[in-house]
Design a protein around this motif. Structure first.
Motif, PDB file in Angstrom:
ATOM      1  N   GLY A 230       0.794  -1.219   0.000  1.00 12.36           N
ATOM      2  CA  GLY A 230       0.000   0.000   0.000  1.00 12.36           C
ATOM      3  C   GLY A 230       0.830   1.275   0.000  1.00 12.36           C
ATOM      4  O   GLY A 230       2.020   1.271  -0.302  1.00 12.36           O
ATOM      5  N   LEU A 231       0.154   2.366   0.380  1.00 13.41           N
ATOM      6  CA  LEU A 231       0.784   3.688   0.344  1.00 13.41           C
ATOM      7  C   LEU A 231       0.946   4.303   1.733  1.00 13.41           C
ATOM      8  O   LEU A 231       1.310   5.466   1.861  1.00 13.41           O
ATOM      9  CB  LEU A 231      -0.054   4.638  -0.515  1.00 13.41           C
ATOM     10  N   TYR A 235       2.633   8.049   2.726  1.00 11.26           N
ATOM     11  CA  TYR A 235       1.941   9.128   3.428  1.00 11.26           C
ATOM     12  C   TYR A 235       2.608   9.427   4.777  1.00 11.26           C
ATOM     13  O   TYR A 235       2.657  10.579   5.222  1.00 11.26           O
ATOM     14  CB  TYR A 235       0.474   8.772   3.639  1.00 11.26           C
ATOM     15  N   ASN A 236       3.119   8.395   5.427  1.00 12.38           N
ATOM     16  CA  ASN A 236       3.810   8.589   6.701  1.00 12.38           C
ATOM     17  C   ASN A 236       5.032   9.480   6.523  1.00 12.38           C
ATOM     18  O   ASN A 236       5.254  10.426   7.284  1.00 12.38           O
ATOM     19  CB  ASN A 236       4.231   7.230   7.263  1.00 12.38           C
ATOM     20  N   CYS A 351       1.593   9.111  13.122  1.00 14.41           N
ATOM     21  CA  CYS A 351       1.687  10.335  12.311  1.00 14.41           C
ATOM     22  C   CYS A 351       0.450  10.444  11.429  1.00 14.41           C
ATOM     23  O   CYS A 351       0.230   9.587  10.578  1.00 14.41           O
ATOM     24  CB  CYS A 351       2.933  10.287  11.421  1.00 14.41           C
ATOM     25  N   VAL A 352      -0.319  11.474  11.640  1.00 15.66           N
ATOM     26  CA  VAL A 352      -1.471  11.713  10.776  1.00 15.66           C
ATOM     27  C   VAL A 352      -1.198  12.946   9.927  1.00 15.66           C
ATOM     28  O   VAL A 352      -0.502  13.872  10.344  1.00 15.66           O
ATOM     29  CB  VAL A 352      -2.776  11.883  11.582  1.00 15.66           C
ATOM     30  N   GLY A 453      -4.610  -0.715   8.847  1.00 20.07           N
ATOM     31  CA  GLY A 453      -3.286  -0.116   8.728  1.00 20.07           C
ATOM     32  C   GLY A 453      -3.237   1.243   9.393  1.00 20.07           C
ATOM     33  O   GLY A 453      -3.983   1.538  10.341  1.00 20.07           O
ATOM     34  N   ARG A 454      -2.380   2.115   8.871  1.00 18.24           N
ATOM     35  CA  ARG A 454      -2.169   3.418   9.501  1.00 18.24           C
ATOM     36  C   ARG A 454      -3.372   4.349   9.378  1.00 18.24           C
ATOM     37  O   ARG A 454      -3.479   5.337  10.105  1.00 18.24           O
ATOM     38  CB  ARG A 454      -0.942   4.088   8.890  1.00 18.24           C
ATOM     39  N   THR A 455      -4.304   4.014   8.479  1.00 20.33           N
ATOM     40  CA  THR A 455      -5.507   4.854   8.325  1.00 20.33           C
ATOM     41  C   THR A 455      -6.307   4.918   9.616  1.00 20.33           C
ATOM     42  O   THR A 455      -6.995   5.908   9.873  1.00 20.33           O
ATOM     43  CB  THR A 455      -6.390   4.311   7.184  1.00 20.33           C
ATOM     44  N   VAL A 456      -6.223   3.886  10.452  1.00 21.26           N
ATOM     45  CA  VAL A 456      -7.013   3.883  11.690  1.00 21.26           C
ATOM     46  C   VAL A 456      -6.647   5.051  12.590  1.00 21.26           C
ATOM     47  O   VAL A 456      -7.493   5.575  13.326  1.00 21.26           O
ATOM     48  CB  VAL A 456      -6.866   2.540  12.461  1.00 21.26           C
TER      49      VAL A 456
END
Length: 550
Positions: A230-231, A235-236, A351-352, A453-456
């Motif tokens: 994924g991406l 994005y991070n 990191c958002v 994933g990190r989207t959460v």
């Protein structure tokens, strides 16, 4: 002084008087807690090409130079005024050295008001100064075509340097014998300086600019993006790099894992790609970074150990053997009870993206008006299609369904087929490709169905309840959605079934449950994660740098 250290055939002369015309105590003025003079001395010492002498009338500058291990030539106060040019200072120094038994072939004059000259440039002056040349001067191209170059600070033989587009800088190399005989030959050859090197301090504003440039570090970021992973890593890194805007950044990606490279290019980051380890090593060697950041999942011991020989290394989302050898490791999506001074776990280091800091949260609505479905940048297992099929069976026509597809999604045709079927039975469904308004769509939704994933973390930052599904075993090891109290986690996609999904949707549709989930999410300080990470990197790198200089 009559006792000199070192015994090379060339020497570097650094004129540094105690007074100055524009900035008081200029040469000893602190810039990033170091005297301005320190930076020129440091460059000269690191070049290891010549003996080094400071010419000064100041006792204070003399003591500082001696502390740094640099030779001092004490010049008379009559040669320490604004009207005295380099010619007289150099002549005094060369004659003084001769009287004390030191004769040199070449001399390079470095001016402390140009503290950004590099060791490479110092070496070039000496290597390029070969007979029949007798003198080389540093220059830059002037943007002012009407500008005439003042020659009052140079030898009479140099007065012909008067080109409209050439700006001569106060750095020059010459043969000592030719200089004393006044036989420096015309035309004088120039060595072009880069824009930073040509920065000259004339006032306090210039000091501030130089301070920022001196603080600039070179950061190489190795990051992977592909249909399989994924991406999230892309994005991070985009989020974190926003906080290193004063540094020089180079992004490096593998040709086989370069999904998302255009995201970096759109934000004007320099990017290079490699096919094999040899090419990667060459890119690193050419760039000469101060810091290397890896966001490539688990790393090998050999890779990190090799990097650590020269560089400060920071890893993200790394449970591999290499993580034990990095300077810092950030694993926000994992949990650990083991305390380690260089490893940081948990959501407080998430990191958002900046867009999630801009928008304000909305209160929980009693009635569900909108459901968002998103499974990352690639969704390799096409979970989106399965979820839409399940939603179709639930009879949720009263809710708007928003589907966000990522840059690398290869199932778009199939997803649109399902969309058309749902519309025929009364569903209001909207599909958005590669949205730049992710925060808005999440905030406007009453709950989100997403991957694990990190989207959460981004969903949690807006306090929006969620149903999460892991795409693979790696995602299933992520703990946040299971522990947060703000999500219903359905486990791995491979074990997902309609009854489990239906039960979870019915639960999250209830207002009291969504209120509870939202309140639980507010307890997590997600938005401060990037600040904690960058602060830790800066603090630890500073200690690393000081230790390296000792």
């Amino acid at each position: 002084m009559t006792l000199f250290k070192n015994n090379m055939k060339n020497f570097i002369l650094i004129p540094a008087r105690g007074g100055s015309e524009m900035v008081s105590r200029q040469n000893l003025r602190l810039v990033n807690n170091k005297p301005l003079l320190y930076y020129t001395l440091k460059t000269a010492l690191q070049s290891k090409t010549a003996d080094i002498f400071i010419s000064t009338e100041s006792d204070e500058i003399q003591e500082f130079a001696l502390d740094m291990g640099v030779n001092v030539i004490k010049r008379p106060k009559s040669l320490a005024t604004n009207s005295i040019g380099f010619e007289l200072i150099a002549k005094h120094a060369i004659n003084y050295l001769k009287k004390n038994g030191k004769e040199y072939e070449k001399c390079l004059i470095l001016n402390p008001v140009m503290p950004l000259i590099t060791t490479n440039t110092v070496k070039k002056f000496f290597s390029n100064l070969q007979k029949p040349l007798s003198c080389i001067m540093g220059f830059t191209e002037s943007t002012d075509n009407k500008r005439k170059i003042s020659s009052k600070h140079f030898l009479p033989e140099l007065k012909k340097i008067n080109e409209n587009i050439i700006d001569v800088k106060k750095i020059m190399g010459f043969y000592c014998d030719d200089f004393l005989k006044r036989e420096l030959k015309i035309p004088i050859n120039g060595l072009k300086l880069n824009p930073n090197e040509s920065m000259t301090i004339f006032n306090y504003h210039d000091l501030e600019i130089v301070s920022k440039i001196l603080n600039q570090r070179k950061i190489l970021v190795r990051v992977n993006g592909s249909k399989d992973i994924g991406l999230g890593h892309v994005y991070n890194m985009l989020t974190i790099l926003n906080y290193f805007h004063n540094d020089e950044i180079l992004v490096v990606m593998n040709y086989k894992k370069n999904l998302g490279e255009n995201k970096f290019k759109m934000q004007h980051y320099k990017l290079k790609k490699f096919s094999n380890e040899k090419q990667l090593n060459q890119i690193i060697e050419n760039f000469k970074p101060d810091i290397i950041i890896n966001d490539i999942l688990n790393t090998k011991k050999s890779y990190i150990v090799n990097l650590k020989k020269k560089y400060f290394v920071v890893n993200f989302e790394d449970l591999g053997m290499g993580s034990d050898y990095a300077d810092l490791v950030f694993n926000p999506i994992y949990q650990s009870k083991v305390k380690d001074s260089k490893k940081f776990f948990g959501s407080e280091y998430a990191c958002v993206r900046d867009e999630f800091r801009i928008l304000k949260n909305k209160p929980v609505r009693k009635k569900v008006n909108q459901i968002l479905v998103t499974f990352g940048g690639t969704d390799p297992y096409n979970i989106t299609s399965k979820i839409l099929e399940y939603v179709q069976k639930l009879g949720l026509q009263q809710c708007a369904i928003v589907v966000i597809l990522g840059l690398g999604n290869s199932h778009i045709k199939n997803i649109y087929k399902i969309k058309f079927k749902m519309e025929k039975i009364g569903y209001n469904i909207k599909i958005i490709n590669d949205s730049n308004l992710m925060a808005k769509h999440i905030r406007d939704s009453d709950f989100v169905i997403s991957g694990n994933g990190r989207t959460v973390f981004e969903i949690a930052s807006l306090n929006v309840p969620m149903i999460t599904i892991s795409a693979n075993d790696r995602e299933e090891s992520h703990q946040f959605s299971k522990l947060t109290g703000g999500a219903i986690h359905l486990g791995s996609y491979s074990k997902l079934n309609f009854k489990l999904f239906e039960k979870s949707v019915k639960k999250i549709l209830k207002y009291e449950n969504r209120m509870k989930f939202s309140k639980n999410l507010k307890k997590h300080n997600i938005l401060n994660g990037v600040n904690k990470i960058t602060s830790e990197i800066n603090h630890t790198y500073e200690k690393y740098s000081h230790k390296k200089l000792q």
